[in-house]
Scaffold this motif. Sequence first.
Motif, mmCIF file in Angstrom:
data_model
loop_
_atom_site.group_PDB
_atom_site.id
_atom_site.type_symbol
_atom_site.label_atom_id
_atom_site.label_comp_id
_atom_site.label_asym_id
_atom_site.label_seq_id
_atom_site.Cartn_x
_atom_site.Cartn_y
_atom_site.Cartn_z
ATOM 1 N N GLN A 1 -3.421 -2.798 2.835
ATOM 2 C CA GLN A 1 -2.958 -1.928 1.753
ATOM 3 C C GLN A 1 -3.540 -0.528 1.896
ATOM 4 O O GLN A 1 -2.876 0.461 1.608
ATOM 5 N N GLY B 1 0.813 -1.206 0.000
ATOM 6 C CA GLY B 1 0.000 0.000 0.000
ATOM 7 C C GLY B 1 0.844 1.252 0.000
ATOM 8 O O GLY B 1 0.539 2.229 -0.703
ATOM 9 N N ALA C 1 -8.423 0.168 -2.014
ATOM 10 C CA ALA C 1 -7.449 -0.904 -1.811
ATOM 11 C C ALA C 1 -8.191 -2.210 -1.564
ATOM 12 O O ALA C 1 -9.205 -2.236 -0.861
#
Length: 339
Positions: free
Chosen positions: A251, A227, A246
Amino acid sequence: MTATPRPKIADVAAAAGVSVPTVSKVLNGRAHVSEATRAKVRQALEELDYTKRNVPADQPGLLQLVVNNFDSPWVLEIMAGAEDAAARLGYSIVYTRAEHATAESWRKLRESSANRLAGVVLLAPRRGSRLVTTLRSLNIPAVAVDPEGTEGLTIPSVSPASFSGALAAVGHLLELGHRRIGIITGRGHGSGHSRARYAAYAAALHEAGLPVFQELVRDGDFSIEAGVRHGGDLLDLPEPPTAIFAANDLQALGVMNAATGRGLKIPADLSVVGFDDIAQAALTSPPLTTVRQPLAQLASMAVSMLTEQFDQHRPASPAALELATEMVVRGSTAPPRVG
């Protein structure tokens, strides 16, 4: 003349007005059943002429949860849910890593006179997993939770509704007015659910009359580091997205970290949506908007699917169940900044 079928444990439960696990506890002398309930179950057993022969003398009492790693908050929440469900049903539960789950270890557990292995829950098994094949060859009841894919899977499975959940997530951003929406998936790692979340992203944009800009698509590996890395890449574009979806919460947390490191404010400068609703999601600043997976329910359903197989005294035929997800709107999303 057709013979009258022998009563099943489910018939006894229905007659007594209790659950199948409660009948099992009474039959096997387990605790946590009131005397009044025991009396009702015993009466139903007598009326239906159900005897102990319907249940194996060596009734198993151990469930095993096989995981790929113990590091993910998602995994830990599934483990907690499975343990609670097993305890309610009178079973003990043990955990092992996938690399330590072998035919030899399972044979030993099946041969044990105490805490004999009843069945196995495979958490997020990979496509074509040897574990599934081995369990079937040993005739051990098994259930998969959130497998990479259900096509060709020869054991029952229970999963979150990834497509509809992701559709709600991207739809939420579109309703807020975002039109340049990035996504960090895990498609490069073969996850069926990640592919479903990307498909929902594309479908939501298409429905809104928007194209899928490939420069806004990144393949992650479901980690915070992914991420941070991919979120940073998206935010460093000449024309960065105003929102990022995400494919999991870790993330999403990484994206928030990347944004903060660049002096951006969430949600004023960037809206972020995750998927899972792990415990940490509500503790971020601001709290993360996300799609809640019913983690405890997924674990409980898997355990229940195993106990159904015990009653039938054979592994169940494949059945893929999906549990609904829920959109949880918190403080990480807002309309895009104007100007």
